[in-house]
Design an enzyme around this catalytic site. Structure first.
Site, short mmCIF file in Angstrom:
data_model
loop_
_atom_site.label_atom_id
_atom_site.label_comp_id
_atom_site.label_asym_id
_atom_site.label_seq_id
_atom_site.Cartn_x
_atom_site.Cartn_y
_atom_site.Cartn_z
N ASP A 1 51.74 20.99 12.02
CA ASP A 1 52.85 21.19 12.94
C ASP A 1 53.26 19.91 13.66
O ASP A 1 52.45 19.27 14.33
CB ASP A 1 52.48 22.25 13.97
CG ASP A 1 53.64 22.61 14.85
OD1 ASP A 1 54.40 23.51 14.46
OD2 ASP A 1 53.80 21.98 15.91
N VAL A 2 54.53 19.57 13.54
CA VAL A 2 55.00 18.31 14.11
C VAL A 2 55.04 18.37 15.63
O VAL A 2 54.86 17.36 16.31
CB VAL A 2 56.36 17.92 13.50
CG1 VAL A 2 57.44 18.90 13.91
CG2 VAL A 2 56.75 16.52 13.88
#
Length: 298
Positions: free
Chosen positions: A253-254
């Site tokens: 997840d960025v």
DNA sequence: GCCCAGGTGTCTG
DNA sequence: CAGACACATGGG
């Protein structure tokens, strides 16, 4: 005069409604509930038709009031269960706080956001849909896409001249063609994935009950990722938001990566490997840690 | 115009 | 099994 239903929801000690409302209010484009004067207003689909419910603090418990529509005993139970799941009220998070007290990254967050629960998405179809919508686009645009989906294909109820939306049913989405979603600016892939998943829910091939009956988290993940459009990130997202797997960890997840970058005051985002290394301390609570790290971004 | 965004599937070595 | 790449479209 119709009798109004009133539901009492007991609370754990580690709960702060303000913290949870602050999280719920993170986007001004949210289309599935509203927040007014410390109350959360949301429409529910029940067997007896849609109902708008307000949720707020009354002393040391939550009180849910049915504003329109009527709930039978089954409906009351369903709404109560939904609220307990939504705010993660049946989970003892003291071990998480205990662990966080010894973690440099998490300690200040658990202090700042004490009483924040891992806000869930009890409906698994909605959780997976939201994951697909959010893939590889910024959150603001994701909310816009969700709003268009909800407003075009979901039911709604009016209360006080305002419309309260209900997330579209699998059946409604399963009946769509990608060309119905393209004008709403869904990419071809998102449209295809979303409709495909809706069809699996509509046919019963996929269901929350079935996923929950699988005890092994590995097997849950395996089943989820076998579905077109659900990769590792989406599977873990749904496991933490809908299947109550507090150890689910969407490492790719960025947002999570950015949160760690900001909190550690470093120039670059951590790699997946570095995150996994860091998360060794979080064992069993990776999902909660992720949620608090996301919260730090707003 | 450019880089980034709450990724995934597919192809290649 | 890891790495490269296409995909798709708005936000800042």
């Amino acid at each position: 005069m119709s009798k109004t239903n009133k539901l009492i929801i007991t609370l754990p000690a580690e709960f702060d409604l303000g913290q949870n409302i602050a999280f719920l209010g993170r986007s001004d484009r949210e289309s599935l509930f509203t927040i007014e004067n410390g109350l959360v207003l949301k429409a529910f689909a029940t067997d007896g038709g849609p109902a708008v419910v307000s949720i707020g603090l009354q002393g040391d418990v939550l009180e849910a009031n049915v504003l329109t529509g009527k709930l039978d005993a089954k409906g009351e139970a369903a709404v109560s269960t939904y609220i307990r799941d939504w705010f993660d009220l049946d989970n003892d998070i003291r071990p998480f706080y205990k662990m966080a007290a010894g973690d440099k990254l998490l300690k200040p967050l658990t202090k700042k956001f004490f009483g924040l629960r891992l806000i869930g998405i009890p409906d698994l179809f909605e959780a997976l849909s939201w994951a697909i919508i959010g893939q590889q686009i910024n959150l603001a645009f994701a909310y816009t896409l969700k709003q268009r989906l909800v407003e075009n294909f979901g039911e709604s109820v009016k209360y006080n001249d305002k419309l309260y939306n209900i997330f579209p049913s699998p059946k409604a989405v399963a009946a769509l063609r990608p060309d119905d979603l393209r004008p709403l600016q869904f990419s071809g892939k998102k449209a295809e994935y979303l409709i495909g998943i809706a069809q699996k829910f509509a046919s019963g091939e996929l269901s929350k009950e079935h996923l929950l009956s699988i005890e092994s988290r590995e097997q849950q993940e395996k089943l989820l990722t076998s579905v077109h459009g659900i990769g590792k990130w989406s599977a873990h997202y749904a496991m933490m938001k809908s299947l109550k797997d507090y150890s689910a960890f969407p490492v790719a997840d960025v947002g999570l990566q950015n949160a760690v970058k900001v909190l550690m005051k470093v120039e670059r985002k951590p790699t997946e490997k570095e995150l996994l290394q860091m998360a060794k301390n979080w064992k069993g609570w990776e999902g909660y840690a992720t949620f608090y790290l996301w919260r730090s971004l707003y």
